[in-house]
Design an enzyme around this catalytic site. Sequence first.
Site, PDB file in Angstrom:
ATOM      1  N   GLU A 173      -7.267  -9.235  28.465  1.00 15.56           N
ATOM      2  CA  GLU A 173      -7.610  -7.989  27.784  1.00 15.56           C
ATOM      3  C   GLU A 173      -7.419  -6.749  28.653  1.00 15.56           C
ATOM      4  O   GLU A 173      -7.406  -5.631  28.129  1.00 15.56           O
ATOM      5  CB  GLU A 173      -9.061  -8.056  27.290  1.00 15.56           C
ATOM      6  N   GLY A 206     -13.646 -12.243  15.985  1.00 16.41           N
ATOM      7  CA  GLY A 206     -13.475 -13.052  14.785  1.00 16.41           C
ATOM      8  C   GLY A 206     -13.769 -12.222  13.552  1.00 16.41           C
ATOM      9  O   GLY A 206     -14.723 -11.447  13.520  1.00 16.41           O
ATOM     10  N   ILE A 233     -18.209 -17.940  17.418  1.00 18.44           N
ATOM     11  CA  ILE A 233     -18.483 -18.348  16.044  1.00 18.44           C
ATOM     12  C   ILE A 233     -17.287 -19.106  15.470  1.00 18.44           C
ATOM     13  O   ILE A 233     -16.193 -18.543  15.332  1.00 18.44           O
ATOM     14  CB  ILE A 233     -18.814 -17.129  15.155  1.00 18.44           C
ATOM     15  N   MET A 282     -18.620 -10.931  21.554  1.00 14.22           N
ATOM     16  CA  MET A 282     -19.667 -11.320  22.492  1.00 14.22           C
ATOM     17  C   MET A 282     -20.087 -10.265  23.519  1.00 14.22           C
ATOM     18  O   MET A 282     -20.890 -10.571  24.402  1.00 14.22           O
ATOM     19  CB  MET A 282     -19.226 -12.600  23.223  1.00 14.22           C
ATOM     20  N   ASP A 292      -9.125 -14.541  15.093  1.00 10.26           N
ATOM     21  CA  ASP A 292      -9.432 -15.723  14.285  1.00 10.26           C
ATOM     22  C   ASP A 292     -10.353 -15.313  13.147  1.00 10.26           C
ATOM     23  O   ASP A 292     -10.804 -14.175  13.076  1.00 10.26           O
ATOM     24  CB  ASP A 292     -10.085 -16.817  15.153  1.00 10.26           C
TER      25      ASP A 292
END
Length: 233
Positions: free
Chosen positions: A12, A78, A154, A174, A198
Site C-alpha cells: 500500500e 471489503g 471479514i 482494519m 473483495d
Amino acid sequence: MKLGIIGAMKVEVDSLKENMQNKSVATCAGMEFCQGELEGLEVVVVQCGVGKVNATMCAQILCVSYGVTHLVNTGIAGSLCNELDIGDLVVSRDAMHHDFDCVGFGYPYGKVPGMDVVAFPADAKMVEYAVSAAEAVNPGHCRVGRIATGDQFICDKAQKDAIIANTQALCTEMEGAAIAQTAYRNGVPFVILRAISDKADNSAEMDYPTFEAIAAERCAKVVQTLAKKLKNA
C-alpha cells in the site's frame, strides 16, 4: 501543509515511496517513517502494520513527532455494498468501529465512551479533493460514505450482514477508524481512501489474494493525485 500518509501493508505504500523526492527515513516503534516530497508536497509516508493498535500508534507519532497538519489513510477494504465492485474506490464521509460494543453500559453501538461522536467525521475539504482525485484515476467508480473498522478480516456473510446492520457502512477494513479517532482527538483533518479488494463474504479468501495488489496500487495512485491537488490548492 505537511501530509501524513499511512498504509497498513508494504504493497500500500511502496509505490508512493518510490515516487518521493528528497527522502530521509527514520524508525520509531518499529515503523519506518519516510519523509520527503510527493508531487511537490511535504509528506511523511509510513507502513503502520495491520490492525487498530498499530494504526493508532502510527497516527499519534505522525501528529506529535512529525507535526503533520493533515492525515490520509490509504489501503484496501471489503465491500459491504452490492453496488461496489472489486477495484472501486471509497472515500470516507466518516469512520466508526464495528467491533466496539458498550451497549450494555447504555452507549450506542460503536461509540467509544468519552467521545462525543459515534463515527469520526472526515474533513469536508479533504473529502472533496479525494473524490476529485479518485474520479481522475478511475472515473465513475467512486463512492463517499462510512467506513467500518475492526480487528477482523471479514470473510463470512453472517459477519458481513451484522456489520452492515450495525454501521450502515460502505466497506470494512482494519485501521481507518483508529486513525480517524486519533486525528479527531488531535484536531488534525483526515480522509480515508479505500479500494475494494473483495466482497467481505465467503468469496473473500479467494478474491483477496488475487486483487490485493491491484486494489492497493489503484488507491496509491489516488493518493499521489490527491497530493498534487493539495499542493496546487
